[in-house]
Scaffold this motif. Structure first.
Motif, PDB file in Angstrom:
ATOM      1  N   GLY A 220       0.817  -1.354   0.077  1.00  0.00           N
ATOM      2  CA  GLY A 220      -0.142   0.111   0.019  1.00  0.00           C
ATOM      3  C   GLY A 220       0.926   1.349  -0.131  1.00  0.00           C
ATOM      4  N   ILE A 221       2.126   1.139  -0.147  1.00  0.00           N
ATOM      5  CA  ILE A 221       2.681   2.512  -0.428  1.00  0.00           C
ATOM      6  C   ILE A 221       2.492   2.825  -1.694  1.00  0.00           C
ATOM      7  N   PRO A 222       2.201   4.511  -1.778  1.00  0.00           N
ATOM      8  CA  PRO A 222       2.041   4.857  -3.176  1.00  0.00           C
ATOM      9  C   PRO A 222       3.096   4.792  -4.146  1.00  0.00           C
ATOM     10  N   ILE A 223       2.853   4.633  -5.468  1.00  0.00           N
ATOM     11  CA  ILE A 223       3.832   4.498  -6.701  1.00  0.00           C
ATOM     12  C   ILE A 223       3.614   5.811  -7.582  1.00  0.00           C
ATOM     13  N   GLY A 224       2.057   5.765  -7.819  1.00  0.00           N
ATOM     14  CA  GLY A 224       1.642   6.749  -8.691  1.00  0.00           C
ATOM     15  C   GLY A 224       0.332   6.525  -9.105  1.00  0.00           C
ATOM     16  N   LYS A 225      -0.347   7.277 -10.193  1.00  0.00           N
ATOM     17  CA  LYS A 225      -1.463   7.044 -10.685  1.00  0.00           C
ATOM     18  C   LYS A 225      -1.543   6.988 -12.092  1.00  0.00           C
ATOM     19  N   ILE A 226      -2.501   6.336 -12.773  1.00  0.00           N
ATOM     20  CA  ILE A 226      -2.419   5.914 -14.129  1.00  0.00           C
ATOM     21  C   ILE A 226      -2.933   7.301 -14.699  1.00  0.00           C
ATOM     22  N   ILE A 227      -2.083   7.545 -15.864  1.00  0.00           N
ATOM     23  CA  ILE A 227      -2.382   8.656 -16.836  1.00  0.00           C
ATOM     24  C   ILE A 227      -2.684   8.485 -18.190  1.00  0.00           C
ATOM     25  N   GLU A 228      -2.317   7.169 -18.785  1.00  0.00           N
ATOM     26  CA  GLU A 228      -2.602   6.882 -20.301  1.00  0.00           C
ATOM     27  C   GLU A 228      -2.348   5.387 -20.386  1.00  0.00           C
ATOM     28  N   GLY A 230      -2.657   2.541 -23.211  1.00  0.00           N
ATOM     29  CA  GLY A 230      -2.582   2.315 -24.770  1.00  0.00           C
ATOM     30  C   GLY A 230      -2.527   0.911 -25.213  1.00  0.00           C
ATOM     31  N   ALA A 231      -2.808   0.430 -26.287  1.00  0.00           N
ATOM     32  CA  ALA A 231      -2.715  -0.790 -26.842  1.00  0.00           C
ATOM     33  C   ALA A 231      -1.378  -1.613 -26.588  1.00  0.00           C
ATOM     34  N   GLY A 232      -0.403  -0.770 -26.989  1.00  0.00           N
ATOM     35  CA  GLY A 232       1.049  -1.432 -26.595  1.00  0.00           C
ATOM     36  C   GLY A 232       1.191  -2.147 -27.968  1.00  0.00           C
ATOM     37  N   THR A 233       2.391  -2.828 -27.981  1.00  0.00           N
ATOM     38  CA  THR A 233       2.815  -3.766 -28.976  1.00  0.00           C
ATOM     39  C   THR A 233       2.671  -5.044 -28.515  1.00  0.00           C
ATOM     40  N   GLU A 234       2.797  -5.345 -27.435  1.00  0.00           N
ATOM     41  CA  GLU A 234       2.944  -6.708 -27.020  1.00  0.00           C
ATOM     42  C   GLU A 234       1.491  -7.209 -27.003  1.00  0.00           C
ATOM     43  N   THR A 235       1.362  -8.575 -27.547  1.00  0.00           N
ATOM     44  CA  THR A 235      -0.064  -9.115 -27.702  1.00  0.00           C
ATOM     45  C   THR A 235      -0.810  -9.372 -26.215  1.00  0.00           C
ATOM     46  N   ASN A 236       0.040  -9.618 -25.188  1.00  0.00           N
ATOM     47  CA  ASN A 236      -0.722 -10.019 -24.006  1.00  0.00           C
ATOM     48  C   ASN A 236      -0.996  -9.001 -23.074  1.00  0.00           C
ATOM     49  N   TYR A 237      -0.197  -7.825 -23.035  1.00  0.00           N
ATOM     50  CA  TYR A 237      -0.374  -6.926 -22.028  1.00  0.00           C
ATOM     51  C   TYR A 237      -0.568  -5.416 -22.566  1.00  0.00           C
ATOM     52  N   LEU A 238      -1.277  -4.594 -21.619  1.00  0.00           N
ATOM     53  CA  LEU A 238      -1.437  -3.354 -22.053  1.00  0.00           C
ATOM     54  C   LEU A 238      -0.204  -2.476 -21.839  1.00  0.00           C
ATOM     55  N   ASP A 239      -0.360  -1.389 -22.379  1.00  0.00           N
ATOM     56  CA  ASP A 239       0.857  -0.311 -22.408  1.00  0.00           C
ATOM     57  C   ASP A 239       0.259   0.658 -21.394  1.00  0.00           C
ATOM     58  N   VAL A 240       0.645   0.863 -20.111  1.00  0.00           N
ATOM     59  CA  VAL A 240       0.147   1.643 -19.129  1.00  0.00           C
ATOM     60  C   VAL A 240       1.130   2.457 -18.552  1.00  0.00           C
ATOM     61  N   THR A 241       0.866   3.924 -18.642  1.00  0.00           N
ATOM     62  CA  THR A 241       1.922   4.929 -18.215  1.00  0.00           C
ATOM     63  C   THR A 241       1.547   5.480 -16.810  1.00  0.00           C
ATOM     64  N   ILE A 242       2.142   5.460 -15.711  1.00  0.00           N
ATOM     65  CA  ILE A 242       1.931   6.127 -14.403  1.00  0.00           C
ATOM     66  C   ILE A 242       2.574   7.462 -14.305  1.00  0.00           C
ATOM     67  N   GLU A 243       1.760   8.349 -13.671  1.00  0.00           N
ATOM     68  CA  GLU A 243       2.624   9.347 -13.280  1.00  0.00           C
ATOM     69  C   GLU A 243       3.181   9.012 -11.682  1.00  0.00           C
ATOM     70  N   LEU A 244       4.303   9.152 -11.478  1.00  0.00           N
ATOM     71  CA  LEU A 244       5.045   8.763 -10.228  1.00  0.00           C
ATOM     72  C   LEU A 244       4.459   9.505  -9.087  1.00  0.00           C
ATOM     73  N   ALA A 245       4.298   9.213  -7.845  1.00  0.00           N
ATOM     74  CA  ALA A 245       3.634  10.041  -6.796  1.00  0.00           C
ATOM     75  C   ALA A 245       4.979  10.828  -6.306  1.00  0.00           C
ATOM     76  N   THR A 246       6.071  10.265  -6.205  1.00  0.00           N
ATOM     77  CA  THR A 246       7.563  10.716  -5.576  1.00  0.00           C
ATOM     78  C   THR A 246       7.905  11.810  -6.631  1.00  0.00           C
ATOM     79  N   ASP A 247       8.456  12.988  -6.286  1.00  0.00           N
ATOM     80  CA  ASP A 247       8.929  14.056  -7.269  1.00  0.00           C
ATOM     81  C   ASP A 247      10.633  13.881  -6.788  1.00  0.00           C
ATOM     82  N   PHE A 248      11.238  13.218  -7.866  1.00  0.00           N
ATOM     83  CA  PHE A 248      12.285  12.710  -7.705  1.00  0.00           C
ATOM     84  C   PHE A 248      13.280  14.060  -7.713  1.00  0.00           C
ATOM     85  N   THR A 249      13.014  15.053  -8.106  1.00  0.00           N
ATOM     86  CA  THR A 249      13.813  16.235  -8.431  1.00  0.00           C
ATOM     87  C   THR A 249      14.002  16.781  -6.919  1.00  0.00           C
TER      88      THR A 249
END
Lengths: 272, 173
Positions: A220-228, A230-249
Motif C-alpha cells: 500500500g505504499i503509493p507509487i503513482g496514478k495511471i495517466i494513460e 494504450g494498446a501497446g505492441t505486446e500481444t498480451n499486455y496493455l501499455d500503461v503509463t503512470i505518473e510517479l507519486a514521488t517528485d525525484f527532483t
C-alpha cells in the motif's frame, strides 16, 4: 623476438589504452548488478563525507519545503492514529504472530541524487552502522523511492526507481490487479506499469500502490496514478503509463523499511 | 615545463574535479544538456605532453568524476578514448610551420576556428560514448542522441566562456 618487443614498445600507448579501457568496462559491468560492492561510488567514506558537507550547506535552501512535507505527513499520521485510539469502554486483546508488525522503519537523509541518466542512483547518510542492509526498500512521504544496493560503514547507495532495471511489484488499488512498475528512462515524472493483461479494464486516475507479493515494501505504499492506457505492441499486455507519486527532483529525507520475515518468506518461496 | 606550471596543472586538476562534482553536476538544462566541463582539462593539457601520461591523468580524473556521479567506469571509459585520440588529432591539425614550444592548445592561443576543429569532434566522441553506455540495454537511442548533441553544444559554449574568463594567452591557468 627483438622485433616483436620493438613493435610492442611502439604501440605501448595503445596497449595502455586497451588495459585502462578494459578496467573501466569491467567496472561498468560489475556495477550494473543490482547488489554489490560500493567502494567505488559516492557511498564510500571520502566522497560520502564531501557530499554530506555539500548537502548540509544546500539544506538551508530547502528547509521550507521539507518542513511543509513533514508537517503534512505528521497530520496524516495523527489522523490515522486517531483511528487506532482505544475508546474508553473497549478491551485490548493481543494478536498472534501472523498479525504482528513484520516491518521496521528507519529514517535517512539523501546526500546525492541524480535523475537525468538512464541508470540513476541515490546516496543516503546512513550505513551498516545504523542497521541499513542491502535490499531494504526506500520510500518517502510521497511514495516509493528505490531499493538499497549496497552499504558501507556510514553511507548507503540506493538504486533509484529511476533506474531502467529496477522492477517494483505493484497493484492497482481499486481493482487489485497486479503488475510491475519499471521506469522507461525518458521522463523522471513517468513510469510504465508492465504485465497488466489486456482483459483488465483500467481507468485513468487509478492509484497504483506496492503489492503484498513484494517482500521489500509493505503493502500500500503509493507509487503513482495511471495517466494513460494504450494498446501497446505486446500481444498480451496493455501499455500503461503512470505518473510517479514521488517528485525525484527534490527528495531530501527518506524512510527505509526492513522486512523481518523476508528471509522466512524467501525460504518458503524457494521450496515451491 | 617549470615547476610553477606543474603546480598550476595539479591545482587545475583538483579545481576542475571539485567544480564538476559539486557544482556542475546539478546543472542539467531541460534534462538534456549536461555540463561535463572536466573534458576541457584534458583538452587543454600542454602540447608536449605524451599520450601515456595524458591517459593516466584521464583515468584518475574519470574515476574521480565517476565516484560522485555513481556511474562507475562510464566517465572513465569515455574520457580515456578522448585522451587516447587527443595527440593524434592534434598532429593532424598541425598548422603550417608547426606548433610553438610549450603551448597550451587553447582558443586564446590558437584562434576560434582552430579550437572548434580541435575540441568539437573530441567532445562529441566523449559524449557519444558516455550516453551510449548509459542507454545500453534500453531502447532510448533517440533520446540518447538528443542528449549527446545538446550536451556537446552546451559544453563547447561553456568551455569558450571559461577560457575567455579564466585563461590568459600563452600561459597556464
Amino acid at each position: 623476438m627483438q622485433r616483436i618487443l620493438l613493435f610492442l614498445y611502439r604501440i605501448r600507448a595503445f596497449l595502455l589504452f586497451v588495459l585502462l579501457e578494459s578496467i573501466a568496462i569491467w567496472l561498468i559491468v560489475s556495477n550494473n548488478s543490482q547488489q554489490g560492492a560500493v567502494f567505488f561510488n559516492s557511498a564510500n567514506q571520502y566522497s560520502g563525507r564531501i557530499l554530506q558537507t555539500q548537502r548540509n550547506v544546500l539544506d538551508y535552501f530547502s528547509l521550507t519545503s521539507v518542513n511543509k512535507a513533514l508537517v503534512d505527513q505528521n497530520a496524516a499520521l495523527l489522523a490515522e492514529l486517531e483511528h487506532y485510539r482505544q475508546p474508553v469502554d473497549s478491551m485490548f486483546i493481543p494478536v498472534d504472530a501472523t498479525m504482528m508488525a513484520t516491518f521496521e522503519f528507519k529514517g535517512a537523509k539523501v546526500i546525492n541524487n541524480s535523475i537525468n541518466l538512464a541508470q540513476n542512483f541515490i546516496t543516503i547518510n546512513k550505513g551498516a552502522k545504523h542497521g541499513i542492509k542491502e535490499g531494504m526498500g526506500v520510500f518517502n512521504e510521497e511514495g516509493v523511492v528505490g531499493r538499497v544496493k549496497g552499504v558501507t560503514q556510514h553511507f548507503a547507495s540506493v538504486i533509484s526507481l529511476l533506474h531502467t532495471e529496477l522492477l517494483i511489484s505493484s497493484k492497482i488499488e481499486s481493482s487489485e490487479v497486479f503488475g510491475s512498475t519499471k521506469w522507461d528512462g525518458k521522463d523522471p515524472k513517468k513510469a510504465k506499469l508492465l504485465y497488466v493483461p489486456r482483459h483488465v479494464e483500467l481507468k485513468v486516475g487509478d492509484r497504483v500502490v506496492t503489492s503484498g507479493y513484494n517482500v521489500i515494501f509493505p503493502e500500500g505504499i503509493p507509487i503513482g496514478k495511471i495517466i494513460e492506457v494504450g494498446a501497446g505492441t505486446e500481444t498480451n499486455y496493455l501499455d500503461v503509463t503512470i505518473e510517479l507519486a514521488t517528485d525525484f527532483t527534490r527528495i531530501s529525507y527518506v524512510y527505509l523499511v526492513e522486512n523481518f520475515v523476508e528471509e522466512e518468506l524467501e525460504i518458503l518461496e524457494d521450496l515451491n | 615545463m617549470n615547476s610553477n606550471r606543474i603546480i598550476l596543472l595539479i591545482g587545475g586538476f583538483f579545481l576542475y574535479l571539485i567544480i564538476q562534482v559539486l557544482l556542475l553536476k546539478n546543472i542539467v538544462v531541460f534534462g538534456l544538456a549536461f555540463c561535463f566541463l572536466y573534458v576541457l582539462y584534458i583538452l587543454l593539457l600542454p602540447l608536449e605532453m605524451k599520450t601515456i601520461p595524458i591517459m593516466l591523468v584521464a583515468f584518475v580524473l574519470g574515476m574521480g568524476v565517476d565516484l560522485f556521479y555513481d556511474t562507475l567506469g562510464m566517465h572513465t571509459a569515455s574520457l580515456l578514448a578522448l585522451a587516447f585520440l587527443r595527440n593524434s588529432w592534434l598532429k593532424l591539425l598541425t598548422p603550417t610551420g608547426g606548433y610553438d614550444e610549450n603551448l597550451q592548445p587553447s582558443m586564446l592561443n590558437m584562434g576560434f576556428g582552430w579550437f572548434t576543429y580541435y575540441s568539437l569532434p573530441l567532445i562529441l566522441l566523449h559524449h557519444f560514448i558516455f550516453f551510449y553506455i548509459d542507454q545500453l540495454g534500453t531502447n532510448l537511442f533517440l533520446a540518447g542522441v538528443q542528449k549527446v548533441i545538446a550536451s556537446t553544444i552546451f559544453v563547447f559554449v561553456m568551455s569558450i566562456i571559461v577560457q575567455l574568463m579564466f585563461y590568459r594567452r600563452r600561459r597556464g591557468i
